[in-house]
Design an enzyme around this catalytic site. Structure first.
Site, PDB file in Angstrom:
ATOM      1  N   ASN A   1      25.322  54.033  36.354  1.00 52.22           N
ATOM      2  CA  ASN A   1      26.722  54.474  36.345  1.00 52.22           C
ATOM      3  C   ASN A   1      26.902  55.231  35.033  1.00 52.22           C
ATOM      4  OD1 ASN A   1      29.476  54.755  36.175  1.00 52.22           O
ATOM      5  ND2 ASN A   1      29.961  52.606  36.594  1.00 52.22           N
TER       6      ASN A   1
ATOM      7  N   ARG B   1      26.544  55.937  40.783  1.00 52.99           N
ATOM      8  CA  ARG B   1      27.953  56.175  41.006  1.00 52.99           C
ATOM      9  C   ARG B   1      28.193  57.674  40.865  1.00 52.99           C
ATOM     10  NH1 ARG B   1      32.902  55.040  36.899  1.00 52.99           N
ATOM     11  NH2 ARG B   1      34.585  55.567  38.344  1.00 52.99           N
TER      12      ARG B   1
ATOM     13  N   HIS C   1      38.151  55.421  42.233  1.00 47.29           N
ATOM     14  CA  HIS C   1      37.872  54.000  41.962  1.00 47.29           C
ATOM     15  C   HIS C   1      37.519  53.245  43.247  1.00 47.29           C
ATOM     16  CE1 HIS C   1      40.299  53.933  37.927  1.00 47.29           C
ATOM     17  NE2 HIS C   1      39.012  54.169  37.713  1.00 47.29           N
TER      18      HIS C   1
ATOM     19  N   ARG D   1      44.204  60.341  29.921  1.00 50.14           N
ATOM     20  CA  ARG D   1      44.781  61.178  30.992  1.00 50.14           C
ATOM     21  C   ARG D   1      46.228  60.785  31.225  1.00 50.14           C
ATOM     22  NH1 ARG D   1      40.413  59.573  35.304  1.00 50.14           N
ATOM     23  NH2 ARG D   1      39.505  58.316  33.643  1.00 50.14           N
TER      24      ARG D   1
ATOM     25  N   GLU E   1      31.360  47.301  40.275  1.00 50.14           N
ATOM     26  CA  GLU E   1      31.016  48.549  40.970  1.00 50.14           C
ATOM     27  C   GLU E   1      29.501  48.685  41.151  1.00 50.14           C
ATOM     28  OE1 GLU E   1      33.450  49.987  37.874  1.00 50.14           O
ATOM     29  OE2 GLU E   1      34.385  51.502  39.155  1.00 50.14           O
TER      30      GLU E   1
END
Ligand code: ADP
Length: 439
Positions: free
Chosen positions: A9, A93, A181, A241, A379
């Site tokens: 990832n 990912r 996500h 962000r 994840e």
């Protein structure tokens, strides 16, 4: 010889990885889980075994300047530990799969080229994700790689939830709401039947609050909506962000302040959100520890936006039975969970302060109409599951031999390209010396 599979990832400032091992006649098990953090600033490797015990920690020299250096270093570390092992597959990912990649995909050179076309839609993440795939192509050319997308889980969104209300002609191509996500939400949905069976089949809002933050509305474990949209800029306030802003602000930046597209991209991805409001940090821990009014305003705005969006998703679901917190902030900050739950009291959330302070998993009181939970995300495990399933690694020993998945499986931890050798050796020497000093 034992078999291995890797999960990578690769982000802008960290490279997370998992090593899975399958001893003879046994099934896959987690061997190591680690990350190289602080890439470009003060890089550090930390690795834990399956029981969470630390091994292989090292502060690294500043030679780890970018993601490429981090990947080189990881290759060395893996070789020094598992040299000669057979690697059966690598799962990655990849943030954006666009409209064309609706599920995990074996990466070929053609697929990689299509994924590069999506870089403008995820400039903060996609280049790093793809660089990791390229690095594996170079080092382990015979090992199959699988891209697992953050967008795939949201392919269940109704058409109305995918609409971007611009002129039809513009929206013929890739202009639609995707959501992100997805690997995190898919993992949470997959563990709800064990972790919180009473809510697994119902309407649940999951709050993934980390460096990037978003919410997902789940109904019966399927994604109904997500606070992200076309890109991972929409929705909640994040570390750097802004989340949703009036599009007129962008016109103002271009027309009145004469900023270039590149300037605006940098502002939106790297300089806004918690960092922009506070002018201090993008890290929630730092802001919570600060008393300056601007730090407080940043945290207030983060909570305000999360609570506002929870209300919106509750409306989309037509009611909600549970709220689940996950990721860096969601799992580790009782303060932020408390504040978001208090702002969601009107929905029927009653926090249990003691349970919240001790991380739950259930953090709402017995009379709470809407229950609240803390469930750690994973994840990497979701990527491992997809990779194993797609490459046929999960069943009996021996592999699927269908044409699309038959990649030979001849991988090993491989030889490094000679032009990299001296640079890598310097990085290795520095890190190993550092690790030795500490052990
Ligand atoms: P990502 O995987 O998107 O990089 P994480 O899910 O690891 O992000 O979340 C990282 C963020 O979590 C950090 O930026 C930090 O703000 C936040 N965080 C971690 N621990 C805590 C804590 N104890 N309290 C508040 N925030 C925390």
């Amino acid at each position: 010889m034992d078999d291995y599979a890797l999960v990578l990832n690769a982000g802008s400032s960290s490279l997370k990885f998992c090593v899975y091992r399958r001893p003879l006649v046994e099934s896959w098990r987690l061997e190591a889980r680690g990350q190289i953090e602080g890439i470009g600033t003060s890089p550090r490797l930390s690795v834990k075994d399956a029981d969470g015990r630390a091994f292989g920690n090292a502060r690294m020299q500043e030679e780890i300047r970018n993601g490429r250096d981090a990947l080189d270093f990881l290759a060395i570390w893996l070789r020094s530990r598992y040299g000669g092992a057979r690697v059966l597959g690598v799962g990655h990912r990849v943030v954006h799969g666009g409209a064309q990649f609706t599920g995990p995909t074996v990466v070929t050179r053609e697929v990689l080229a299509e994924l590069y076309d999506l870089v403008p839609l995820a400039p903060l993440h996609q280049p790093h994700n793809l660089a990791a795939i390229e690095a594996v192509f170079e080092r382990l050319p015979d090992v199959p790689q699988v891209a697992c997308f953050d967008t795939s889980f949201h392919r269940t969104l109704a058409e109305v939830a995918q609409v971007i209300p611009l002129p039809r002609d513009l929206c013929r191509t890739e202009l639609q709401r995707y959501g992100f996500h997805g690997l995190s939400y898919e993992y949470i949905a997959s563990v709800l039947p064990q972790e919180a069976p009473e809510i697994a089949g119902g309407r649940v809002i999951v709050a993934h609050l980390g460096s990037g933050s978003s919410l997902c509305a789940l109904n019966e474990g399927k994604s109904v909506d997500n606070s992200f949209g076309f890109t991972a800029l929409d929705g909640l306030c994040m570390g750097t962000r802004p989340g949703a802003i009036d599009p007129g602000v962008l016109l103002y930046l271009f027309q009145n302040l004469n900023l270039s597209p590149k300037d605006v991209e940098t502002i939106l991805y790297k300089e806004s959100g918690l960092l922009g409001i506070s002018g201090i940090s993008n890290d929630m821990r730092v802001l919570l520890a600060h008393d300056e009014p601007q730090a407080r305003l940043a945290v207030d705005y983060f909570v305000y936006r999360a609570a506002k969006e929870i209300g919106a998703l509750a409306a989309v679901l037509g009611g909600v039975e549970a709220l689940v917190f996950t990721a860096g902030i969601g799992e580790n900050s009782p303060e932020i969970r408390r504040r978001i739950c208090e702002a969601s009291r009107w929905l029927g959330v009653e926090l249990d302060t003691e349970a919240n302070n001790s991380k739950g998993p259930r953090i709402s009181g017995p009379h709470s109409k809407v229950s609240a939970w803390v469930i750690p995300t994973n994840e990497e495990l979701m990527i491992a599951r997809h990779t194993g399933a797609l490459l046929g690694l999960n069943g009996e020993r021996g592999y699927r031999t269908s044409k699309e998945n038959d990649h030979g499986y001849k991988g090993s931890t491989g030889d490094r390209p000679s032009e990299d050798a001296s640079r890598i050796d310097r990085i290795q020497a520095a890190a190993v010396a550092e690790a030795d000093q500490r052990s």
